[in-house]
Scaffold this active site. Structure first.
Site, PDB file in Angstrom:
ATOM      1  CB  SER A 539      -1.012   0.038   1.421  1.00  0.00           C
ATOM      2  OG  SER A 539      -1.922   0.783   1.073  1.00  0.00           O
ATOM      3  CG  HIS A 653      -5.834  -2.330   0.578  1.00  0.00           C
ATOM      4  ND1 HIS A 653      -5.157  -1.937  -0.523  1.00  0.00           N
ATOM      5  CD2 HIS A 653      -5.065  -1.492   1.421  1.00  0.00           C
ATOM      6  CE1 HIS A 653      -3.931  -1.021  -0.222  1.00  0.00           C
ATOM      7  NE2 HIS A 653      -4.315  -1.053   0.953  1.00  0.00           N
TER       8      HIS A 653
END
Length: 678
Positions: A539, A653
């Site tokens: 991320s 995610h």
């Protein structure tokens, strides 16, 4: 490079046929290179056995007399939602009452649901609101569920798929936040309108109670009812961006009124108290308060105009507030002092706030606490962990008459840690800043510079990296003789807001300079060498490792980039990216002059030599767009650089939707590292 000149823009079509064909081809290449060996299969099986182990700690949530847990293992890859009693949980083999089997639900409905949690109608009502996501994306659905009949309620509350939620007001009313078509979401794709929805009323006809601006780029709005006995009230938290918030309190007519407090402050209402966690200095009532302080005031007095504030915590050069946990009668603070946990209980009294340590907890490593039920109890869940010691779950109590916590469960040793030790060191960054890092290395390691070393970091959004037991890293890296490093670079929260804000926007380079400084310190100490040093991050940490690849390629022998941001000219136009402009800046303005200095997609130079690189992402990640990783891989591949790519078709995610997918993804990066460092 912009939309008109980017030759890889077509890869941003998440489920476009041409783009997915490209993904499948890259996946096949990575599998052929990394996964088609007996060693890989053994590692993947070992990791899956750990992640599916029945000896993991089943973490609990208490609702009434029951203790709830969501559990995944090999038999239940998508998981089961179940409950038990505390006495049963204390036994060696508790009896679990299964409420919902997500795998069975998927088979019955032909879906690929991933569990997102449940919200109960308190205190003892059998109805709850269950959130489920397709493939693990942030967008999910909510459906009303009856825990006594173990069924979804026919004709009950049901919210369609969106980045939103439902929360209970009473048995026949909920707060509804969802996407109802054009104009109902903000720039980041989060629902921006809150409605009071009564049972039997069409969703679109529900009363609007709050509306955020359409051009807002925050994480959405969160209305909820506080059911603490004697303090029942309705509140609403509105995210203005990824950090700043506005807190509203409903008046007697149900109209939400904004509480006058700094946008940048963390805000919480508990019992008669208003808690403010300052991220910036604040001068009010003739008194100056430092960033990083925790302030408390009596809510009614504050709303009436008083600014009589008490400082519950003030930061020092080495300490920062990490967590604030209210219980029924106390406030429990978690403080990091040079990234080591200190737990303190604060109790209001006639002479001010008394403070004392929470006794009986481990003195080393990381301790995280959470309230068992802050409306009715002073009990706490305490999770104690470090890099080499299996995690323990304790039941503690903030009350002074309870002397010691009770150890409820402990993980077994999932890897042999006896051969390793943990140390803390400090590197010096380019501007002279002292940057801490944790080093986990084999005992008696000689400073030969030849040791395979994995350096991990994040450095963003005021998130702290603290010591934690990681069985996958232990089995796949440490047990095989690897050295592991976690860097506490600026941009994180290890030293509070000042540490975070030191690497925002035009100062983003400091996070990358800190990380490079840790790499150089490891090399200078003889721990490793550039040929034997790898970096990994996901991320925002993928943006970090992308910058290590493009700005410091000479320092590393391998780079792992997971679910990353990489194209910083396009990031604010992709999925939730607009909500992060307070962190990185707005590339559609003059901010691009500094953003381009840390945009790996634009810093890539086909004439340079780069270390072997592995990019990992997920098709179903609707937070960070998979196009970042796809386009970077296309650039690397077309320039004939040593790079591999794997995109999980599910996963969200987090990259994986179940334990087997997680084991596969982890085995890919670990096998990649041993191929190039070991």
């Amino acid at each position: 490079m912009d939309e008109a000149t980017d030759p890889y823009l077509w890869l941003e079509e998440i489920e476009g046929e041409e783009a997915l064909d490209w993904v499948r081809a890259r996946n096949a290449e990575a599998e052929a290179e990394l996964a088609e060996t007996p060693e890989f299969a053994r590692l993947e099986d070992d990791l899956a056995a750990i992640y599916d182990s029945n000896e993991k700690i089943p973490y609990l949530t208490r609702r009434g007399d029951w203790y709830y847990n969501f559990w995944r293992d090999g038999e239940h890859p998508r998981g089961i939602w179940r409950r038990t009693t505390l006495d049963e949980y204390r036994s060696g083999d508790p009896a679990w009452d299964v409420l919902l089997d997500v795998d069975e639900l998927n088979r019955a409905e032909g879906e690929n649901w991933v569990w997102h949690g449940a919200d109960f109608l308190r205190p003892e009502h059998p109805r709850c609101l269950v959130a489920l996501s397709r493939g693990g994306s942030d967008a999910d659905v909510t459906r009303e569920f009856d825990v006594e009949t173990r069924t979804f309620v026919e004709g009950g509350f049901e919210r369609p798929e969106a980045k939103g939620h439902l929360s209970w007001i009473d048995a026949d009313t909920v707060y509804l936040v969802t996407d109802l078509g054009e104009g109902s979401t903000n720039r980041a794709g989060y629902a921006r309108i809150a409605r009071r929805w009564r049972r039997g009323v069409p969703m679109a006809a529900a009363d609007v109670v709050f509306e955020g601006p359409e051009d807002n780029a925050g994480y959405g709005i969160y209305p909820y009812r506080d059911r603490t006995p004697g303090f029942e009230r309705d509140l609403l938290l509105h995210f203005l961006d990824s950090r700043d918030t506005a807190l509203y309190l409903a008046d007697a007519d149900g109209v939400f009124q904004r509480i006058d407090a700094p946008d940048s402050a963390g805000k919480n209402v508990h019992l008669e108290w208003l808690l403010l966690e300052l991220r910036e200095p604040w001068e009010v009532g003739g008194v100056a308060y430092a960033a990083g302080s925790l302030l408390v005031a009596r809510l009614d007095d504050y709303l009436a105009g008083s600014r009589d504030l008490t400082v519950l915590f003030a930061p020092t050069d080495t300490s920062a507030l990490s967590g604030v946990t209210p219980t029924r009668h106390h406030i429990v603070l978690t403080v990091l002092d040079d990234v080591k946990s200190v737990i303190t209980v604060l109790t209001p009294g006639d002479d001010g706030w008394e403070r004392r340590p929470l006794a009986g907890l481990p003195e080393l490593g990381t301790v995280d606490v959470a309230a068992v039920d802050d409306e009715t109890s002073d009990q706490l869940w305490a999770i104690a962990t470090d890099f080499l010691t299996p995690t323990t779950l304790l039941l503690a109590d903030a009350s002074p008459e309870v002397a010691a916590p009770e150890a409820l469960k402990a993980e077994p040793a999932f890897f042999d840690a006896a051969s390793h030790v943990t140390e803390q060191h400090f590197a010096t960054s380019d501007d002279g800043t002292r940057v801490p890092y944790f080093l986990v290395r084999p005992r008696g390691q000689e400073p030969t510079g030849a040791h395979p070393t994995l350096l991990y970091g994040y450095g963003g959004f005021e998130i702290s990296l603290t010591p934690a037991y990681a069985p996958g890293v232990g089995r796949g890296w440490l047990e095989r003789g690897g050295t592991y490093v976690v860097a506490n670079i600026r941009g994180g929260g290890e030293y509070g807001p000042r540490w975070h804000q030191a690497a925002l926007r035009e100062n983003r380079h400091r996070a990358y300079e800190d990380f490079a400084a840790v790499a150089r310190d490891l090399i200078a100490r003889g721990i490793t060498s550039p040929e034997r040093l790898a970096v990994r991050g996901g991320s925002n940490g993928g943006l970090l490792t992308g910058n290590m690849l493009t700005q410091y390629p000479e320092l590393f022998g391998a780079v792992v980039i997971q679910v990353p941001l990489l194209d910083m000219q396009r990031y604010s136009h992709l999925l939730a990216g607009a909500s992060w402009m307070a962190e990185y800046g707005d590339p559609d303005t003059d901010d691009w002059s500094f953003i381009q200095t840390f945009s790996p997609y634009h810093l890539f130079d086909p004439s340079k030599d780069y270390p072997p690189t592995l990019l990992l992402t997920s098709t179903r990640d609707d937070r960070v767009h998979p196009g970042h990783a796809r386009k970077m891989m296309a650039k690397l591949r077309d320039a004939d650089k040593p790079a591999w790519y794997y995109e999980n078709i599910e996963g969200g995610h987090g990259g994986a939707a179940d334990n087997r997918q997680r084991a596969h993804m982890d085995a890919l990066y670990l096998e990649f590292l041993w191929r190039h460092l070991g």
